[in-house]
Design a protein around this motif. Structure first.
Motif, PDB file in Angstrom:
ATOM      1  N   GLU A  95       0.829  -1.204   0.000  1.00 27.53           N
ATOM      2  CA  GLU A  95       0.000   0.000   0.000  1.00 27.53           C
ATOM      3  C   GLU A  95       0.865   1.257   0.000  1.00 27.53           C
ATOM      4  O   GLU A  95       0.756   2.094  -0.884  1.00 27.53           O
ATOM      5  N   GLU A  96       1.728   1.359   0.999  1.00 33.74           N
ATOM      6  CA  GLU A  96       2.576   2.554   1.113  1.00 33.74           C
ATOM      7  C   GLU A  96       4.004   2.254   0.674  1.00 33.74           C
ATOM      8  O   GLU A  96       4.505   2.808  -0.283  1.00 33.74           O
ATOM      9  N   GLY A  97       4.644   1.390   1.401  1.00 30.50           N
ATOM     10  CA  GLY A  97       6.014   1.023   1.079  1.00 30.50           C
ATOM     11  C   GLY A  97       7.023   2.057   1.537  1.00 30.50           C
ATOM     12  O   GLY A  97       6.676   3.034   2.215  1.00 30.50           O
ATOM     13  N   TYR A  98       8.281   1.849   1.177  1.00 28.20           N
ATOM     14  CA  TYR A  98       9.378   2.718   1.617  1.00 28.20           C
ATOM     15  C   TYR A  98      10.107   3.269   0.397  1.00 28.20           C
ATOM     16  O   TYR A  98      11.333   3.182   0.284  1.00 28.20           O
ATOM     17  N   TRP A  99       9.335   3.825  -0.524  1.00 30.75           N
ATOM     18  CA  TRP A  99       9.890   4.357  -1.768  1.00 30.75           C
ATOM     19  C   TRP A  99      10.686   5.629  -1.539  1.00 30.75           C
ATOM     20  O   TRP A  99      10.362   6.425  -0.662  1.00 30.75           O
ATOM     21  N   ASP A 100      11.704   5.800  -2.356  1.00 34.37           N
ATOM     22  CA  ASP A 100      12.443   7.060  -2.366  1.00 34.37           C
ATOM     23  C   ASP A 100      11.514   8.147  -2.923  1.00 34.37           C
ATOM     24  O   ASP A 100      10.499   7.846  -3.560  1.00 34.37           O
ATOM     25  N   ASN A 101      11.866   9.383  -2.682  1.00 38.55           N
ATOM     26  CA  ASN A 101      11.052  10.495  -3.181  1.00 38.55           C
ATOM     27  C   ASN A 101      10.915  10.408  -4.699  1.00 38.55           C
ATOM     28  O   ASN A 101      11.899  10.238  -5.399  1.00 38.55           O
ATOM     29  N   GLY A 102       9.689  10.500  -5.179  1.00 42.86           N
ATOM     30  CA  GLY A 102       9.463  10.464  -6.618  1.00 42.86           C
ATOM     31  C   GLY A 102       9.337   9.068  -7.200  1.00 42.86           C
ATOM     32  O   GLY A 102       9.045   8.920  -8.387  1.00 42.86           O
ATOM     33  N   GLU A 103       9.576   8.050  -6.386  1.00 41.22           N
ATOM     34  CA  GLU A 103       9.477   6.655  -6.843  1.00 41.22           C
ATOM     35  C   GLU A 103       8.180   6.015  -6.324  1.00 41.22           C
ATOM     36  O   GLU A 103       7.683   6.449  -5.292  1.00 41.22           O
ATOM     37  N   PRO A 104       7.655   5.000  -6.951  1.00 40.71           N
ATOM     38  CA  PRO A 104       8.119   4.447  -8.222  1.00 40.71           C
ATOM     39  C   PRO A 104       7.667   5.316  -9.396  1.00 40.71           C
ATOM     40  O   PRO A 104       6.532   5.774  -9.418  1.00 40.71           O
ATOM     41  N   ASN A 105       8.552   5.524 -10.357  1.00 36.38           N
ATOM     42  CA  ASN A 105       8.218   6.416 -11.473  1.00 36.38           C
ATOM     43  C   ASN A 105       8.138   5.693 -12.825  1.00 36.38           C
ATOM     44  O   ASN A 105       7.866   6.312 -13.840  1.00 36.38           O
ATOM     45  N   ASN A 106       8.400   4.380 -12.827  1.00 32.63           N
ATOM     46  CA  ASN A 106       8.283   3.587 -14.052  1.00 32.63           C
ATOM     47  C   ASN A 106       9.034   4.206 -15.229  1.00 32.63           C
ATOM     48  O   ASN A 106       8.611   4.122 -16.379  1.00 32.63           O
ATOM     49  N   GLN A 107      10.191   4.772 -14.919  1.00 29.89           N
ATOM     50  CA  GLN A 107      11.002   5.406 -15.953  1.00 29.89           C
ATOM     51  C   GLN A 107      11.635   4.310 -16.811  1.00 29.89           C
ATOM     52  O   GLN A 107      12.328   3.447 -16.297  1.00 29.89           O
ATOM     53  N   ASN A 108      11.367   4.307 -18.100  1.00 29.17           N
ATOM     54  CA  ASN A 108      11.863   3.247 -18.993  1.00 29.17           C
ATOM     55  C   ASN A 108      11.354   1.861 -18.602  1.00 29.17           C
ATOM     56  O   ASN A 108      12.118   0.906 -18.557  1.00 29.17           O
ATOM     57  N   ASN A 109      10.056   1.777 -18.318  1.00 21.23           N
ATOM     58  CA  ASN A 109       9.444   0.472 -18.037  1.00 21.23           C
ATOM     59  C   ASN A 109      10.119  -0.260 -16.876  1.00 21.23           C
ATOM     60  O   ASN A 109      10.778  -1.277 -17.064  1.00 21.23           O
ATOM     61  N   GLU A 110       9.921   0.238 -15.685  1.00 21.36           N
ATOM     62  CA  GLU A 110      10.560  -0.321 -14.498  1.00 21.36           C
ATOM     63  C   GLU A 110       9.553  -1.132 -13.690  1.00 21.36           C
ATOM     64  O   GLU A 110       8.686  -0.577 -13.016  1.00 21.36           O
ATOM     65  N   ASP A 111       9.662  -2.461 -13.760  1.00 21.15           N
ATOM     66  CA  ASP A 111       8.682  -3.339 -13.113  1.00 21.15           C
ATOM     67  C   ASP A 111       9.222  -4.110 -11.918  1.00 21.15           C
ATOM     68  O   ASP A 111       8.527  -4.954 -11.355  1.00 21.15           O
TER      69      ASP A 111
END
Ligand code: 2F8
Ligand code: CA
Length: 147
Positions: A95-111
């Protein structure tokens, strides 16, 4: 002995940090295969405590000679089935997670998700392309060592 040689015990679970240059870096899928051959799978984080303990070790592993983008460890988290729906390998949704600021951003198909050595452990995840070669973290239960 609770865990295989070279593995780390934290709160009764066994973790393997692919740190050696000899093991090098692998794609998310190849890293997962490595874990499976050890009777384990890529890390699934089930609690805040578990996240904090692992983020601390990842932080200590920081190699200043490498860029941050190359300092990630693959974890068992991806959104390959439904874009934007981040799911652990055990089927649990994030639900929330511990993402860095601005992530996840799926830049260049990031799965696929990786944990990075960040000062703030609550901002340590990034989504990266699954074919990217990174280190990784395996997790398994202690004993038996048969598989
Ligand atoms: O700035 C964040 C951005 O940094 C890198 O791209 C430049 C990461 N790419 C890889 O790790 C391959 C992006 O995932 C990240 O969002
Ligand atoms: Ca990203």
């Amino acid at each position: 002995r609770q865990c295989l040689p070279g593995w780390t015990v934290i709160n009764s679970m066994c973790y393997f940090f692919a740190l050696s240059e000899e093991l090098s870096r692998r794609s998310w899928m190849d890293a997962r295969h490595f874990c499976k051959r050890q009777g384990s799978d890529l890390l699934v984080i089930n609690s805040r405590e578990e996240h904090m303990a692992l983020a601390e070790i990842v932080k200590m592993s920081r190699d200043p000679s490498r860029s941050l983008a190359h300092s990630g460890f693959w974890i068992g988290l991806r959104d390959a089935d439904v874009e934007g729906s981040w799911t652990w390998l055990d089927g649990t949704r994030v639900e929330e997670g511990y993402w860095d600021n601005g992530e996840p951003n799926n830049q260049n198909n990031e799965d696929c998700a990786a944990m990075y050595p960040r000062e703030n452990p609550f901002h340590s995840w990034n989504d990266a392309p699954c074919h990217w070669n990174l280190k990784w973290i395996c997790e398994r239960t202690p004993r038996p060592f048969s598989s």
